[in-house]
Scaffold this active site. Sequence first.
Site, mmCIF file in Angstrom:
data_model
loop_
_atom_site.group_PDB
_atom_site.id
_atom_site.type_symbol
_atom_site.label_atom_id
_atom_site.label_comp_id
_atom_site.label_asym_id
_atom_site.label_seq_id
_atom_site.Cartn_x
_atom_site.Cartn_y
_atom_site.Cartn_z
ATOM 1 N N HIS A 80 1.749 4.510 -2.888
ATOM 2 C CA HIS A 80 1.885 5.970 -2.761
ATOM 3 C C HIS A 80 3.244 6.416 -3.302
ATOM 4 O O HIS A 80 3.344 7.351 -4.086
ATOM 5 C CB HIS A 80 1.832 6.407 -1.286
ATOM 6 C CG HIS A 80 0.497 6.238 -0.639
ATOM 7 N ND1 HIS A 80 -0.651 6.787 -1.146
ATOM 8 C CD2 HIS A 80 0.133 5.614 0.514
ATOM 9 C CE1 HIS A 80 -1.668 6.496 -0.331
ATOM 10 N NE2 HIS A 80 -1.221 5.781 0.672
ATOM 11 N N ASP A 101 -5.844 8.647 3.776
ATOM 12 C CA ASP A 101 -5.766 8.907 2.335
ATOM 13 C C ASP A 101 -7.035 9.575 1.828
ATOM 14 O O ASP A 101 -6.994 10.420 0.944
ATOM 15 C CB ASP A 101 -5.547 7.588 1.587
ATOM 16 C CG ASP A 101 -4.229 6.949 1.970
ATOM 17 O OD1 ASP A 101 -3.303 7.696 2.324
ATOM 18 O OD2 ASP A 101 -4.134 5.715 1.917
ATOM 19 N N HIS A 129 0.844 -1.209 0.000
ATOM 20 C CA HIS A 129 0.000 0.000 0.000
ATOM 21 C C HIS A 129 0.877 1.256 0.000
ATOM 22 O O HIS A 129 0.702 2.146 -0.833
ATOM 23 C CB HIS A 129 -0.907 -0.047 1.239
ATOM 24 C CG HIS A 129 -1.651 1.221 1.536
ATOM 25 N ND1 HIS A 129 -3.025 1.305 1.432
ATOM 26 C CD2 HIS A 129 -1.240 2.443 1.945
ATOM 27 C CE1 HIS A 129 -3.413 2.528 1.753
ATOM 28 N NE2 HIS A 129 -2.344 3.242 2.080
ATOM 29 N N GLU A 130 1.853 1.296 0.912
ATOM 30 C CA GLU A 130 2.739 2.466 0.999
ATOM 31 C C GLU A 130 3.582 2.617 -0.262
ATOM 32 O O GLU A 130 3.850 3.721 -0.716
ATOM 33 C CB GLU A 130 3.645 2.367 2.229
ATOM 34 C CG GLU A 130 2.910 2.313 3.567
ATOM 35 C CD GLU A 130 1.965 3.486 3.791
ATOM 36 O OE1 GLU A 130 2.205 4.572 3.230
ATOM 37 O OE2 GLU A 130 0.968 3.302 4.501
#
Length: 369
Positions: A63, A162, A59-60
């Site tokens: 980004h 987010d 997930h990170e």
Amino acid sequence: MKWSWNLGKIFGIDLKIHLTFFFLLLWVGFSTILNGGTTAVMLGEIVFILALFLSVVLHELGHALMARRFGIATRDITLLPIGGVARLEEMPEDPKEEFLVAAAGPAVNVLIAGVLFAGLLVTGFFNQPLSMNMLLENFWLRLLSTNLILVAFNLVPAFPMDGGRVLRALLATQMAHVKATKLAANIGRGIAVLMGIAGFFLNPWLILTALFVWSGAGAEASTVEMKAGLEGLVVRDALINRFHQVEANQPLDSVFQLSIQTGQQNIPVVSNGHLLGIIRRQDLLSAIERLGQRAPAYGAIGVEPKGLDPETPLAEVLPRFSTCRVQPVVEDRKLIGLITPESIQQRMWLNQRMNNTSTPPPSEKTDAV
Ligand SMILES: [Zn+2]
């Protein structure tokens, strides 16, 4: 972040793990055993937590890699027991780019859930009679649903989640960036209040999250406001050019006299106009005690900040004030003035007055350099 271990690099980004994360693993292990679980169950739980955190890393990375597409580097990714944090150098100000960077994280979890779903489908998992218990018992189904919960949680439209950034980006297509941030922050605060109230009845964990969201919203709003207030201003605009300085070989008692008579708390030490460093009030007192009143001024220098260029944007120098309340400004290697948080605040206030916004004037402390 303190207390984190470097795990290595992934796509050139440092991956760190916070020590408290190991407490989470220990806690999961112990609580499974205490609840009568076998060693195999305990290991299964730990593997599940690790698989979940792999989802968080991805997930990170979502980004970070999206940000990289817009030329923004990521300092590191740290895993905490509450989730992951990717420290981007900055957030893109362009609403479309911000939207993509913010949405890329949750999109990765949707992708993971999709892959897991396809896997379960292909292996014929859904052909058997399904029950609610399977959500807890089947490793893959549990990982799938947890990824979906991550998506839902991250898309709550509140900073620092987010969803808050997605909301701000959407609002910013319709209005100015600062106004969009304020509106998004207020919506976030509203959600935090509802979360807090719900937490009293449902789950105390929600109260903690509410506090996190409340402070995140405030921090985001004030940073953006500060940045907007400083836009277009450089160091020269907040320069204090009336100040006292001392020569390197001047005795400390005369520096002390000067400090008392002028009230100047931080005194630059120069040699032939070149800056050597700064004597703060506390440095002066301890140096007199240590070296005596006749010792030369350079012995009392406590900090040696690098001189600022007068054309540096003010927004960039703010982090510097954590070590010294006054920063020297240097041109052609000569000390030409000082800036302080107060001189910046006053300049900002003046700027806002000229732009017809109403903020109370800052306290009168410009002289306390
Ligand atoms: Zn995220």
